[in-house]
Design a protein around this motif. Structure first.
Motif, PDB file in Angstrom:
ATOM      1  N   PRO A   2       0.825  -1.196   0.000  1.00 34.76           N
ATOM      2  CA  PRO A   2       0.000   0.000   0.000  1.00 34.76           C
ATOM      3  C   PRO A   2       0.862   1.250   0.000  1.00 34.76           C
ATOM      4  N   ASN A   3       0.378   2.297  -0.636  1.00 37.21           N
ATOM      5  CA  ASN A   3       1.113   3.546  -0.736  1.00 37.21           C
ATOM      6  C   ASN A   3       0.821   4.484   0.422  1.00 37.21           C
ATOM      7  N   HIS A   4      -0.208   4.205   1.199  1.00 39.58           N
ATOM      8  CA  HIS A   4      -0.598   5.122   2.261  1.00 39.58           C
ATOM      9  C   HIS A   4      -0.473   4.452   3.620  1.00 39.58           C
ATOM     10  N   PRO A   5       0.155   5.123   4.609  1.00 36.39           N
ATOM     11  CA  PRO A   5       0.405   4.468   5.899  1.00 36.39           C
ATOM     12  C   PRO A   5      -0.848   4.069   6.662  1.00 36.39           C
ATOM     13  N   ILE A   6      -1.940   4.846   6.570  1.00 30.54           N
ATOM     14  CA  ILE A   6      -3.165   4.465   7.282  1.00 30.54           C
ATOM     15  C   ILE A   6      -3.760   3.208   6.661  1.00 30.54           C
ATOM     16  N   VAL A   7      -3.735   3.124   5.332  1.00 34.08           N
ATOM     17  CA  VAL A   7      -4.231   1.925   4.656  1.00 34.08           C
ATOM     18  C   VAL A   7      -3.371   0.718   5.008  1.00 34.08           C
ATOM     19  N   ALA A   8      -2.068   0.946   5.192  1.00 35.99           N
ATOM     20  CA  ALA A   8      -1.153  -0.151   5.499  1.00 35.99           C
ATOM     21  C   ALA A   8      -1.502  -0.832   6.823  1.00 35.99           C
ATOM     22  N   HIS A   9      -2.168  -0.121   7.725  1.00 34.50           N
ATOM     23  CA  HIS A   9      -2.507  -0.694   9.032  1.00 34.50           C
ATOM     24  C   HIS A   9      -3.719  -1.635   8.973  1.00 34.50           C
ATOM     25  N   LEU A  10      -4.512  -1.563   7.918  1.00 34.14           N
ATOM     26  CA  LEU A  10      -5.772  -2.302   7.896  1.00 34.14           C
ATOM     27  C   LEU A  10      -5.569  -3.804   8.050  1.00 34.14           C
ATOM     28  N   ARG A  11      -4.612  -4.362   7.328  1.00 37.44           N
ATOM     29  CA  ARG A  11      -4.391  -5.809   7.353  1.00 37.44           C
ATOM     30  C   ARG A  11      -3.988  -6.304   8.732  1.00 37.44           C
ATOM     31  N   GLY A  12      -3.438  -5.411   9.550  1.00 36.65           N
ATOM     32  CA  GLY A  12      -2.951  -5.850  10.849  1.00 36.65           C
ATOM     33  C   GLY A  12      -4.033  -6.138  11.867  1.00 36.65           C
ATOM     34  N   PHE A  13      -5.305  -5.799  11.557  1.00 37.06           N
ATOM     35  CA  PHE A  13      -6.371  -5.987  12.544  1.00 37.06           C
ATOM     36  C   PHE A  13      -7.321  -7.117  12.175  1.00 37.06           C
ATOM     37  N   ASP A  14      -7.056  -7.791  11.057  1.00 38.03           N
ATOM     38  CA  ASP A  14      -7.718  -9.037  10.670  1.00 38.03           C
ATOM     39  C   ASP A  14      -9.242  -9.000  10.787  1.00 38.03           C
ATOM     40  N   LEU A 144      -1.447  13.440   7.388  1.00 34.62           N
ATOM     41  CA  LEU A 144      -2.606  12.652   7.819  1.00 34.62           C
ATOM     42  C   LEU A 144      -2.228  11.673   8.923  1.00 34.62           C
ATOM     43  N   LEU A 145      -1.093  10.984   8.731  1.00 34.21           N
ATOM     44  CA  LEU A 145      -0.668  10.002   9.720  1.00 34.21           C
ATOM     45  C   LEU A 145      -0.310  10.682  11.040  1.00 34.21           C
ATOM     46  N   ALA A 146       0.409  11.798  10.985  1.00 37.01           N
ATOM     47  CA  ALA A 146       0.838  12.479  12.205  1.00 37.01           C
ATOM     48  C   ALA A 146      -0.363  12.957  13.010  1.00 37.01           C
ATOM     49  N   ASN A 147      -1.344  13.553  12.334  1.00 36.67           N
ATOM     50  CA  ASN A 147      -2.497  14.076  13.063  1.00 36.67           C
ATOM     51  C   ASN A 147      -3.377  12.954  13.600  1.00 36.67           C
ATOM     52  N   ALA A 148      -3.541  11.891  12.820  1.00 39.26           N
ATOM     53  CA  ALA A 148      -4.332  10.753  13.291  1.00 39.26           C
ATOM     54  C   ALA A 148      -3.695  10.135  14.528  1.00 39.26           C
ATOM     55  N   GLY A 174     -14.577  15.572  10.614  1.00 44.44           N
ATOM     56  CA  GLY A 174     -15.160  14.244  10.440  1.00 44.44           C
ATOM     57  C   GLY A 174     -14.163  13.246   9.900  1.00 44.44           C
ATOM     58  N   LEU A 175     -13.281  13.693   8.974  1.00 47.15           N
ATOM     59  CA  LEU A 175     -12.272  12.805   8.398  1.00 47.15           C
ATOM     60  C   LEU A 175     -11.251  12.386   9.446  1.00 47.15           C
ATOM     61  N   SER A 176     -10.924  13.283  10.385  1.00 42.77           N
ATOM     62  CA  SER A 176      -9.951  12.941  11.415  1.00 42.77           C
ATOM     63  C   SER A 176     -10.477  11.836  12.333  1.00 42.77           C
ATOM     64  N   VAL A 177     -11.789  11.777  12.511  1.00 42.92           N
ATOM     65  CA  VAL A 177     -12.385  10.689  13.303  1.00 42.92           C
ATOM     66  C   VAL A 177     -12.129   9.356  12.609  1.00 42.92           C
ATOM     67  N   VAL A 178     -12.309   9.331  11.293  1.00 45.54           N
ATOM     68  CA  VAL A 178     -12.074   8.105  10.517  1.00 45.54           C
ATOM     69  C   VAL A 178     -10.608   7.689  10.608  1.00 45.54           C
ATOM     70  N   HIS A 179      -9.703   8.627  10.343  1.00 48.87           N
ATOM     71  CA  HIS A 179      -8.267   8.312  10.356  1.00 48.87           C
ATOM     72  C   HIS A 179      -7.813   7.771  11.707  1.00 48.87           C
ATOM     73  N   SER A 180      -8.170   8.474  12.778  1.00 42.57           N
ATOM     74  CA  SER A 180      -7.659   8.109  14.100  1.00 42.57           C
ATOM     75  C   SER A 180      -8.187   6.755  14.561  1.00 42.57           C
ATOM     76  N   HIS A 181      -9.420   6.412  14.190  1.00 44.75           N
ATOM     77  CA  HIS A 181      -9.975   5.121  14.617  1.00 44.75           C
ATOM     78  C   HIS A 181      -9.430   3.965  13.788  1.00 44.75           C
ATOM     79  N   LEU A 182      -9.301   4.161  12.477  1.00 42.06           N
ATOM     80  CA  LEU A 182      -8.741   3.089  11.649  1.00 42.06           C
ATOM     81  C   LEU A 182      -7.282   2.833  11.997  1.00 42.06           C
ATOM     82  N   LEU A 183      -6.586   3.870  12.414  1.00 40.20           N
ATOM     83  CA  LEU A 183      -5.176   3.717  12.769  1.00 40.20           C
ATOM     84  C   LEU A 183      -4.996   2.812  13.980  1.00 40.20           C
TER      85      LEU A 183
END
Length: 847
Positions: A2-14, A144-148, A174-183
């Motif tokens: 993945p090119n984006h660090p927040i997206v890269a975290h998704l696989r880690g939570f199965d 995005l990653l730093a603020n999340a 609203g977007l920051s809520v999405v980023h911080s929780h998915l992270l």
């Protein structure tokens, strides 16, 4: 990869739940679950669909799964996302995106990228959250990653947290809520429901949500629904940003949270900082509600002198500071042009080390969560040939304009500011109001009278006209019920709305104006939809009048109308508004019945001595007597007032109010069971023949109430069973009982009828004037002797004429009140200016 660090975290939570959302094909009360693994698969598939080319992707997003997948998928593909709520023609023309997505659906696509995009650039957001301005904030993946990460740290977001999306995805907050929780492997309750909707809180409780985000207007809505009384056992914290909240309300919500076991975070931010720059720790909120708090982790503030050192501007430094602005496509190739963010806010640092904003360097307004540059709007108006001065009153942008420019200044302001047209008030003046020192008098602009209101073809003006309110007092976030709408104003309002926006949803009185205008109207079928309660009112008044006139003899309609009154009380008075406001609205409804009745009785007593008595003036005949025929003519109106007042006062009892809010149907059913005692036992209060025409018939009112709260089939079956078991034998006349049962069953089971347009128009007119037709017909029909059909039409016409006269009187009263406020404000300003002039002259004499 993945090119984006927040997206890269998704696989880690199965198999952990990532999103709960409403699927269009799923039952209305069912939410679908999407795990992190499933979300990652969808994102990867969307990324692959976009391909390897790095392109500019414009995404019109909502709070839905398809929008979320498209957003993450575009980031994962290495594209630059221009995220909006609506892609304006101006924005599309200037930036010419390679791909245009509408809620995840590809609308247009260009295979080869047409823009040079900087390697760090990931996201473009409007400076104000609107689409009216080409000025965009350039954000990097690192931003995005730093603020999340920063937000997740100070909110202590963990895997068991679940945030309800109360704010739009395209808004940085609203977007920051999405980023911080998915992270952090937490989950999202994706919803577009308003906090005004009972269903929002039902889902919030059922799915154990732990937080939600609020802007100041959200807090206003929470106050309306009695948020303090809600039971939310899983709520862990509430965040507030998007504008300054009054210190008293900050302190009140901090104390409310402390008592209920959740924390209240006040936060400060700007889109230019990706979202957040500061937060006020919950343990300091009650003592320092006027402060924005401390910098978020990883950031810090400095204070830099401005205006010759008279004040200091707040400057933010941190990894979440934007790369810079873009105003045209060529600037998308730029790297970092900003290293520190000059916020434009004047601030100070308290002795406790907290930061407090004390003013603005430039003139901005904060409306609907948008930061609006008033200077820019004045410049745009000047370019169009208008002289202008702009201000706001917290709910609207107000402009005074001079000259004859090009186009409509209100439309221009709405476009530039990104505001709905109803949130803009423009007044043409000969010259701009000024103070004695020559500066613009902004308070005077706020006090200017609105342009003459003509009931138009928009929901806001229809509501203002129907409820006799100044249009500026009608907010787009309010519903018909919240504005004080009732069964008396419902009929014509519904008819006018349907002509404007098409077939209405069943719950339109509870929907905000903004949501009602955005909801696609249900169409199809022949004729027009006629609300069943309106149809029954029209049919009922004709049957009542016709039977009294002896044109025919069909009895029982009055008791159907009593059930209709209970049904409408449950719809319009048993709302989510705070108890005090509900009581005021009910009192207004009662006054609209009682005052005309008392006035007409007084007129009749002069005109026909002995026909009525003073007990009728007070609507107490059914309690105090006398029990003669003419004195009892108004029994229905008296019983209706008794039932309405008693029901409203009952809901002012706190524990009953809480019970009703938690279980509306069960409360109504229990109340019905209690009043049904009077069905079988009169306690000797009235002779047997008088019982159906007395306050003991209140159980019909409550039966209608229960019918309105019966939303599920099994609930309607229970109400129907009670009806079928209780009505037989009540009158001792089978035909009368059958008519009552048929009418109420229709009310319970069929919310609306499709009828020819001409039938709908006539029914609305008759139902709307039913109160005055009933009140006046006793004096009208005897004048026609044996011409009974003509007597019926005359009675209905008299009712319609009286209704129209009352509507005109209410409009004139509102207009006179507005003129009085304006003249009073102008007089105060004139006196103030005279005093300033006298002071200046006195100064010259002393010199």
């Amino acid at each position: 990869m993945p090119n984006h660090p927040i997206v890269a975290h998704l696989r880690g939570f199965d198999d952990r739940i990532a999103v709960l959302h409403r699927h269009p094909t799923a039952p209305a009360d069912t939410l679908c679950r999407v795990t992190y693994a499933q979300l990652a698969d969808r994102v990867a598939a969307f990324s692959a669909r976009l391909g390897p080319a790095r392109r500019l992707v414009a995404l019109t997003a909502g709070n839905d799964l398809d929008s979320l997948v498209a957003y993450l998928g575009a980031l994962d593909a290495g594209c630059v996302v221009l995220l909006t709520g609506e892609l304006s023609g101006e924005l599309a023309a200037i930036y010419d995106p390679d791909v245009v997505l509408d809620h995840g659906r590809i609308v247009t696509e260009r295979a080869e990228p047409a823009h040079e995009l900087h390697p760090e650039l990931a996201l473009l957001l409007s400076t104000s959250g609107s689409t009216g301005s080409p000025k965009l904030v350039r954000l990097s993946a690192a931003n995005l990653l730093a603020n999340a990460d920063s937000i997740a740290r100070y909110l202590e977001i963990g895997p068991h947290d679940r945030a309800a999306t109360t704010l739009p995805l395209f808004y940085c907050y609203g977007l920051s809520v999405v980023h911080s929780h998915l992270l952090r492997g937490a989950s999202l309750l994706l919803t577009e429901r308003s906090v005004l909707d009972p269903e929002f809180w039902a889902e919030f409780r059922a799915h154990r949500a732990t937080s939600f985000a609020a802007v100041p207007y959200t807090v206003d809505l929470l106050d309306r629904i009695g948020f303090a009384e809600l039971s939310l056992p899983d709520l862990r914290y509430v965040t507030q940003a998007g504008g300054k909240l009054e210190p008293a309300r900050v302190r009140a919500y901090a104390r409310l949270g402390a008592a209920a076991g959740w924390r209240f975070f006040v936060m400060y931010g700007q889109t230019e900082a990706t979202a957040r720059m500061a937060y006020l720790p919950p343990d300091l909120v009650a003592e320092h509600p006027e402060c924005i708090g401390i910098p978020v982790p990883g950031g810090h503030f400095t204070l830099e002198p401005v205006d010759d050192g008279a004040a200091e501007e707040l400057v933010y430094h941190g990894p979440n500071v934007m790369l810079g602005y873009a105003t045209h496509p060529a600037e998308l190739a730029l790297g970092r042009t900003v290293t520190a963010l000059r916020t434009g806010d004047l601030a100070r640092r308290t002795a406790d080390g907290l930061y407090q904003v004390i003013g603005r360097r430039s003139r901005f307004a904060k409306l609907f969560g948008l930061r609006i540059d008033l200077g820019r709007i004045e410049s745009e108006l000047a370019a169009a040939g208008f002289g202008a001065a702009c201000t706001d009153d917290g709910t609207r942008l107000i402009a005074a304009v001079t000259g004859r420019g090009r186009g409509d200044p209100a439309a221009l302001i709405a476009r530039v500011a990104g505001l709905p047209a109803a949130a803009v008030a423009v007044t043409a003046v000969d010259e701009l109001p000024r103070l004695a020192n020559g500066k613009i008098d902004y308070p005077a602009i706020r006090a200017l009278p609105p342009a003459e209101q003509h009931p138009g073809d928009d929901v806001r003006s229809i509501y203002a006209d129907a409820l006799a309110l100044p249009v500026e007092q009608v907010s787009r976030e309010q519903s018909f019920v919240e504005l004080g709408g009732n069964s008396l104003s419902y009929v014509t309002t519904a008819a006018r709305l349907e002509r404007v926006i098409g077939r209405l949803p069943a719950d339109w009185p509870q929907q905000s104006i903004d949501r009602l205008e955005r909801t696609p109207p249900a169409r199809g079928g022949l004729g027009r939809a006629l609300d069943t309660s309106t149809a029954l009112r029209a049919i009922g008044i004709v049957l009542v009048l016709g039977s009294h006139i002896q044109l025919f003899e069909v009895w029982g309609a009055a008791h159907v109308l009593l059930a209709v009154a209970g049904y409408n009380f449950a719809r319009f008075s048993v709302s989510s508004a705070p108890p005090a406001r509900r009581l005021r609205h009910t009192a207004r409804t009662v006054a609209m019945i009682a005052v005309p009745t008392a006035l007409w009785v007084l007129i009749t007593m002069v005109w026909q001595p002995g026909y009525y008595s003073w007990q009728n003036v007070l609507l107490l005949n059914k309690i105090l007597g006398p029990r003669n025929d003419t004195a009892g003519h108004l029994w229905f109106l008296e019983v209706l007032v008794y039932c309405t007042v008693a029901a409203a006062l009952l809901l002012r009892i706190p524990w009953l109010d809480r019970w009703e809010r938690r279980g509306p149907f069960w409360f109504a059913l229990a109340l019905l069971g209690l009043t049904l005692v009077l069905r079988w036992h009169s306690f000797g209060l009235y002779p047997e023949r008088d019982i159906p025409l007395s306050p003991l018939a209140c159980w019909y009112f409550v039966l209608g109430w229960a019918g309105a709260k019966a939303t599920a089939v099994w609930q309607r079956l229970i109400v129907s069973a009670v009806l079928l078991a209780s009505v037989p034998g009540y009158f001792g006349v089978t035909d009368r009982e059958r008519l009552v049962m048929a009418g109420i069953l229709l009310l319970v089971w069929l919310p609306a009828l499709r009828v020819p347009a001409v039938v709908a128009v006539v029914a609305v007119a008759v139902a709307d004037s039913s109160l005055f037709a009933y009140l006046l017909h006793w004096q009208v029909y005897p004048a026609f002797g044996d011409q009974r059909l003509l007597a019926l039409f005359a009675s209905l016409a008299a009712g319609a004429a009286a209704t129209r006269m009352v509507v005109l009187c209410r409009r004139n009263r509102t207009r006179l009140a507005l003129q009085g406020q304006y003249l009073g404000g102008r007089l105060v300003r004139q006196l103030r200016d005279q005093q300033v002039t006298r002071n200046r002259l006195a100064g010259k004499v002393i010199e």
